[in-house]
Design an enzyme around this catalytic site. Structure first.
Site, PDB file in Angstrom:
ATOM      1  CB  ALA A 165       4.662 -15.266   2.055  1.00  0.00           C
ATOM      2  CB  SER A 166      -0.372 -12.684   4.230  1.00  0.00           C
ATOM      3  OG  SER A 166       0.330 -11.484   4.484  1.00  0.00           O
ATOM      4  CG  HIS A 214       6.658 -11.169  -3.990  1.00  0.00           C
ATOM      5  ND1 HIS A 214       6.436  -9.811  -3.994  1.00  0.00           N
ATOM      6  CD2 HIS A 214       7.968 -11.342  -4.249  1.00  0.00           C
ATOM      7  CE1 HIS A 214       7.577  -9.201  -4.268  1.00  0.00           C
ATOM      8  NE2 HIS A 214       8.529 -10.102  -4.424  1.00  0.00           N
ATOM      9  N   GLY A 223      -2.728 -10.489  -1.366  1.00  0.00           N
ATOM     10  CA  GLY A 223      -4.027 -10.159  -0.787  1.00  0.00           C
ATOM     11  C   GLY A 223      -4.530 -11.186   0.211  1.00  0.00           C
ATOM     12  CG  ASP A 265       6.711  -5.017  -2.334  1.00  0.00           C
ATOM     13  OD1 ASP A 265       7.308  -5.948  -2.895  1.00  0.00           O
ATOM     14  OD2 ASP A 265       5.592  -5.136  -1.786  1.00  0.00           O
ATOM     15  CG  HIS A 266       5.434  -5.704  -6.372  1.00  0.00           C
ATOM     16  ND1 HIS A 266       5.558  -6.819  -7.160  1.00  0.00           N
ATOM     17  CD2 HIS A 266       5.027  -6.160  -5.162  1.00  0.00           C
ATOM     18  CE1 HIS A 266       5.229  -7.901  -6.479  1.00  0.00           C
ATOM     19  NE2 HIS A 266       4.912  -7.531  -5.247  1.00  0.00           N
ATOM     20  CG  ASP A 322       6.807  -7.171 -10.727  1.00  0.00           C
ATOM     21  OD1 ASP A 322       7.057  -7.986 -11.638  1.00  0.00           O
ATOM     22  OD2 ASP A 322       5.785  -7.230 -10.024  1.00  0.00           O
ATOM     23  CB  SER A 347       3.917  -0.763  -2.375  1.00  0.00           C
ATOM     24  OG  SER A 347       3.012   0.154  -1.775  1.00  0.00           O
TER      25      SER A 347
HETATM   26  P1  13P Z   1       0.609 -10.628   1.017  1.00  0.00           P
HETATM   27  O1  13P Z   1      -0.521  -9.930   0.343  1.00  0.00           O
HETATM   28  O2  13P Z   1       0.401 -12.109   1.038  1.00  0.00           O
HETATM   29  O3  13P Z   1       0.913 -10.085   2.361  1.00  0.00           O
HETATM   30  O4  13P Z   1       1.921 -10.409   0.108  1.00  0.00           O
HETATM   31  C1  13P Z   1       2.677  -9.240   0.233  1.00  0.00           C
HETATM   32  C2  13P Z   1       3.702  -9.100  -0.835  1.00  0.00           C
HETATM   33  O5  13P Z   1       4.050 -10.010  -1.560  1.00  0.00           O
HETATM   34  C3  13P Z   1       4.321  -7.782  -0.977  1.00  0.00           C
HETATM   35  O6  13P Z   1       5.184  -7.730  -2.057  1.00  0.00           O
HETATM   36  O1  G3H Z   2       2.504  -6.680  -3.257  1.00  0.00           O
HETATM   37  C1  G3H Z   2       1.805  -5.713  -2.986  1.00  0.00           C
HETATM   38  C2  G3H Z   2       1.839  -5.132  -1.627  1.00  0.00           C
HETATM   39  O2  G3H Z   2       0.954  -5.788  -0.788  1.00  0.00           O
HETATM   40  C3  G3H Z   2       1.644  -3.647  -1.681  1.00  0.00           C
HETATM   41  O3  G3H Z   2       0.321  -3.262  -1.766  1.00  0.00           O
HETATM   42  O4  G3H Z   2       0.324  -1.451  -3.497  1.00  0.00           O
HETATM   43  O5  G3H Z   2      -1.551  -1.662  -1.877  1.00  0.00           O
HETATM   44  O6  G3H Z   2       0.682  -0.857  -1.116  1.00  0.00           O
HETATM   45  P1  G3H Z   2      -0.083  -1.712  -2.095  1.00  0.00           P
HETATM   46 ZN    ZN Z   3       4.586  -8.893  -3.755  1.00  0.00          ZN
END
Ligand code: 13P
Ligand code: G3H
Ligand code: ZN
Length: 325
Positions: free
Chosen positions: A228-229, A226, A191, A94-95, A116, A57
């Site tokens: 997907a935890s 996204h 999250g 990421d994003h 994004d 990120s």
């Molecule tokens: P989680 O917070 O579900 O792990 O998602 C991570 C994510 O989408 C990062 O881009």
């Molecule tokens: O989608 C977001 C990711 O979990 C990245 O999180 O900006 O705290 O590194 P972060």
């Molecule tokens: Zn994400």
């Protein structure tokens, strides 16, 4: 000094996704911020023979430092070979929240980026995404766009409420922007607190009806999930047992992710699960051994757990095990 990802031994996502769609699995995209997380992701991916997307990120890049990160990515490629398998490895932003950040990442060795623009209007999202794609494709870097909004914190893009992706917009978006993959919103969120459920209640299912509609509009096109935890209860319990306070943390059930991975979803993003497993094990170690002050001991303990967790995900959730080389 500018560097191409090809010099670092990385690959873009194009071939990975084509294979994943045909094979009915998803490529794991694991976020990392430090050495131990990176080591664990690579070890787990090699041991399960899985392709992998290393995800950074904007905040993680600031934390780790862009120059150090470049060499970490190169190190990851070398480490995989040393462990015995030259699995395909992508370094992905990421994003990404601006054109400038995307350009900067491409210049410093990223092989794939996400822009994004999901918080913008449809028209402005197209303009920004297309500008990024035009630049990225000159360097053979793949681009992920997003339509629909996930609730939760997306780096500096924060949203209280989600809105699902509108399937009637996806074809136009892909045609106008030429993105290589599309992130959609079907009920996940970022999250560790994804759903508000009472104890014993099950979480609402993901909107597979929207996913099916999107697939019909974009046959064979790579879709990204996204948030997907799974927020594995064993780690939440350990955190709470050893001094943490994470009541009501809940994630996406693994069976639903497995189902998604068999469809056009060919990239599944996981960050929070890595954070939870790491925190749980560091807390456990320090609670049990109050005299230890060598970080290698407690970070190494947490790293071993991460390897186990990522391997299980590749095998049972992503379905990517065995598809590396
Ligand atoms: P989680 O917070 O579900 O792990 O998602 C991570 C994510 O989408 C990062 O881009
Ligand atoms: O989608 C977001 C990711 O979990 C990245 O999180 O900006 O705290 O590194 P972060
Ligand atoms: Zn994400």
């Amino acid at each position: 000094m500018s560097v191409s990802y090809k010099e670092l031994g990385l690959v873009n996502t194009r071939n990975m996704f084509a294979k994943a769609i045909k094979g009915g699995y998803a490529v794991p995209a694991y976020n990392f911020n430090n050495l131990e997380q990176l080591q664990a992701i690579i070890q787990a991916s090699v041991e399960t023979n899985s392709p992998v997307i290393l995800q950074i990120s904007k905040g993680a890049r600031q934390y780790a430092n862009a120059t150090i990160l470049r060499y970490m990515a190169m190190g990851a490629v070398g480490y995989a070979k040393e462990l015995g398998k030259a699995i395909p490895i992508t370094l992905h932003l990421d994003h990404g929240d601006s054109y400038e950040l995307c350009v900067n990442c491409i210049e410093s060795g990223f092989s794939s980026i996400m822009i994004d623009g999901s918080h913008l209007s449809f028209a402005d999202n197209i303009i920004l995404t297309k500008k990024v794609v035009d630049y990225a494709h000159k360097y053979d870097v793949s681009v992920e766009g997003e339509l629909g909004v996930l609730a939760g914190i997306e780096d500096e893009v924060s949203s209280e409420h989600s809105h699902y992706t509108d399937p009637s917009e996806v074809q136009e978006f892909v045609k106008q922007t030429s993105v290589d993959s599309l992130a959609i919103s079907i009920g996940t969120s970022h999250g560790a607190y994804k759903f508000k459920v009472k104890p014993g209640e099950s979480v609402p299912p993901l909107r597979f009806d929207i996913l099916t509609e999107v697939e019909k509009c974009l046959p064979g096109f790579p879709i990204v999930l996204h948030g997907a935890s799974s927020v594995l209860p064993e780690y939440v319990s350990l955190i709470n047992k050893y001094g943490g306070a994470m009541e009501n943390a809940v994630g996406v059930p693994e069976e639903q992710l497995r189902k998604a991975a068999k469809s056009a979803v060919c990239k599944i993003n996981v960050d929070s699960d890595g954070r939870l497993a790491f925190t749980a094990k560091v807390r456990e170690y320090l609670a049990k051994d109050a005299e230890e002050f060598d970080p290698r001991k407690y970070l190494g303990f947490a790293r071993s757990e991460l390897v186990k967790m990522y391997k299980a995900k590749n095998e049972n959730v992503m379905g990517s095990a065995g598809h590396g080389v």
